[in-house]
Scaffold this motif. Structure first.
Motif, mmCIF file in Angstrom:
data_model
loop_
_atom_site.group_PDB
_atom_site.id
_atom_site.type_symbol
_atom_site.label_atom_id
_atom_site.label_comp_id
_atom_site.label_asym_id
_atom_site.label_seq_id
_atom_site.Cartn_x
_atom_site.Cartn_y
_atom_site.Cartn_z
ATOM 1 N N UNK A 45 64.534 21.786 4.230
ATOM 2 C CA UNK A 45 65.955 22.029 4.437
ATOM 3 C C UNK A 45 66.199 23.291 5.256
ATOM 4 N N UNK A 46 67.253 23.254 6.056
ATOM 5 C CA UNK A 46 67.559 24.380 6.940
ATOM 6 C C UNK A 46 67.799 25.651 6.142
ATOM 7 N N UNK A 47 68.574 25.570 5.083
ATOM 8 C CA UNK A 47 68.912 26.768 4.308
ATOM 9 C C UNK A 47 67.679 27.355 3.621
ATOM 10 N N UNK A 48 66.856 26.479 3.012
ATOM 11 C CA UNK A 48 65.661 26.964 2.328
ATOM 12 C C UNK A 48 64.680 27.580 3.312
ATOM 13 N N UNK A 49 64.522 26.957 4.465
ATOM 14 C CA UNK A 49 63.627 27.507 5.479
ATOM 15 C C UNK A 49 64.105 28.888 5.942
ATOM 16 N N UNK A 50 65.392 29.001 6.208
ATOM 17 C CA UNK A 50 65.932 30.276 6.684
ATOM 18 C C UNK A 50 65.742 31.377 5.649
ATOM 19 N N UNK A 51 66.048 31.061 4.393
ATOM 20 C CA UNK A 51 65.908 32.056 3.341
ATOM 21 C C UNK A 51 64.470 32.484 3.142
ATOM 22 N N UNK A 52 63.561 31.511 3.106
ATOM 23 C CA UNK A 52 62.150 31.836 2.918
ATOM 24 C C UNK A 52 61.616 32.657 4.088
ATOM 25 N N UNK A 53 61.953 32.253 5.305
ATOM 26 C CA UNK A 53 61.427 32.960 6.471
ATOM 27 C C UNK A 53 61.949 34.391 6.522
ATOM 28 N N UNK A 54 63.203 34.600 6.124
ATOM 29 C CA UNK A 54 63.718 35.960 6.051
ATOM 30 C C UNK A 54 62.909 36.820 5.106
ATOM 31 N N UNK A 55 62.583 36.285 3.924
ATOM 32 C CA UNK A 55 61.792 37.046 2.950
ATOM 33 C C UNK A 55 60.374 37.298 3.465
ATOM 34 N N UNK A 56 59.791 36.301 4.106
ATOM 35 C CA UNK A 56 58.436 36.459 4.639
ATOM 36 C C UNK A 56 58.400 37.546 5.706
ATOM 37 N N UNK A 57 59.336 37.490 6.650
ATOM 38 C CA UNK A 57 59.354 38.484 7.722
ATOM 39 C C UNK A 57 59.707 39.866 7.189
ATOM 40 N N UNK A 58 60.577 39.923 6.181
ATOM 41 C CA UNK A 58 60.887 41.213 5.560
ATOM 42 C C UNK A 58 59.642 41.816 4.929
ATOM 43 N N UNK A 99 64.318 28.590 16.485
ATOM 44 C CA UNK A 99 63.220 29.461 16.081
ATOM 45 C C UNK A 99 62.693 29.074 14.704
ATOM 46 N N UNK A 100 63.581 28.868 13.757
ATOM 47 C CA UNK A 100 63.151 28.522 12.398
ATOM 48 C C UNK A 100 62.403 27.190 12.401
ATOM 49 N N UNK A 101 62.926 26.212 13.127
ATOM 50 C CA UNK A 101 62.235 24.913 13.217
ATOM 51 C C UNK A 101 60.872 25.062 13.876
ATOM 52 N N UNK A 102 60.802 25.849 14.936
ATOM 53 C CA UNK A 102 59.539 26.042 15.643
ATOM 54 C C UNK A 102 58.481 26.664 14.734
ATOM 55 N N UNK A 103 58.889 27.658 13.960
ATOM 56 C CA UNK A 103 57.935 28.343 13.087
ATOM 57 C C UNK A 103 57.402 27.407 12.020
ATOM 58 N N UNK A 104 58.276 26.653 11.355
ATOM 59 C CA UNK A 104 57.809 25.782 10.275
ATOM 60 C C UNK A 104 57.045 24.581 10.805
ATOM 61 N N UNK A 105 57.427 24.078 11.981
ATOM 62 C CA UNK A 105 56.641 23.002 12.580
ATOM 63 C C UNK A 105 55.225 23.484 12.892
#
Length: 259
Positions: free
Chosen positions: A74-87, A245-251
């Protein structure tokens, strides 16, 4: 060279114990680091050696199939997780704190956000008075505005600005399951939950944001008004093509290739 140094240009504004970081991608930065970033994301969801073992047992397709079961779709879950990972990665690279536990490995559902503090940094040096903590909030928004920033700052101020006890215990208990050095640190963190002995000057705050817009006036206001008496880092990673960007990273993270 670190991930962010290869990938982005960073501008730092400092005022006493506070720092405001604005981060933008270099023109060719993403292409340089996308494979490294994909591996970093994988490592936040699973142990890389375990993934390698899966490849040996099941081949690349089978191992990738297991990995993709861990990654959110999901878009929201991916965005939230990636924010925490990059942080977490930026905290280790720039803020002089380790983030010793990778929370994504302990999610009880790949689309479900974990509760508590988004990331906790730890710095321990016996010759510098011992334990130092960082309480972090991460927010990812296509369009970041004042309301989200205010909510994040309110979360940082909860519990008198201390790390949430349940979040600290989660970190401590995972460390106690590790090697002797990790167990010593885990014991110190459990002691802090019980004693609440750390002075506020030894509990820094970090607000990490990833957004499709920028610069963000409300974030600069938040930085300027952050309370005195402790260290603060206010950070914005501006990604123009936020959704892509988020789609590219998770793909990329879910693709193990064939070699």
């Amino acid at each position: 060279m670190s991930l962010f140094d290869q990938w982005c240009e960073t501008t730092v504004q400092e005022n006493g114990q506070k720092q405001y970081l604005t981060i933008v991608e270099k023109p060719d930065g993403r292409g340089t680091i996308i494979d490294q970033l994909a591996e970093t994301v994988r490592a936040h969801y699973d142990d890389l050696q375990r993934i390698a073992d899966d490849v040996d047992e099941l081949g690349y397709d089978g191992a990738a199939g297991i990995l993709r079961e861990l990654l959110p779709t999901g878009v929201r879950a991916r965005a939230g997780d990636l924010g925490e990972i990059l942080a977490s990665e930026l905290t280790a690279e720039r803020l002089e704190f380790a983030v010793p536990v990778r929370r994504m490995r302990f999610k009880d559902g790949r689309e479900v956000p974990m509760r508590g503090d988004d990331f906790i940094g730890v710095n321990y040096a016996a010759d510098d008075g011992g334990l130092w903590l960082l309480k972090g909030e991460a927010k990812s928004r296509r369009t970041l505005g004042k309301t989200t920033i205010t909510q994040a700052r309110e979360a940082l101020r909860r519990d008198d600005g201390r790390c949430t006890p349940s979040s600290l215990l989660f970190v401590a208990n995972r460390l106690l399951e590790g090697d002797d050095e990790q167990a010593v640190l885990g014991r110190l963190i459990r002691n802090e939950v019980g004693r609440k002995a750390l002075d506020k000057s030894r509990i820094d705050h970090a607000l990490f944001t990833m957004s499709g817009n920028g610069p963000i006036d409300a974030l600069l206001v938040d930085y300027n008004s952050a309370e005195a008496g402790r260290g603060h880092a206010v950070i914005n990673l501006h990604i123009d093509d936020y959704d892509d960007f988020i789609s590219e990273v998770f793909d990329a993270a879910g693709d193990l290739g064939d070699s």
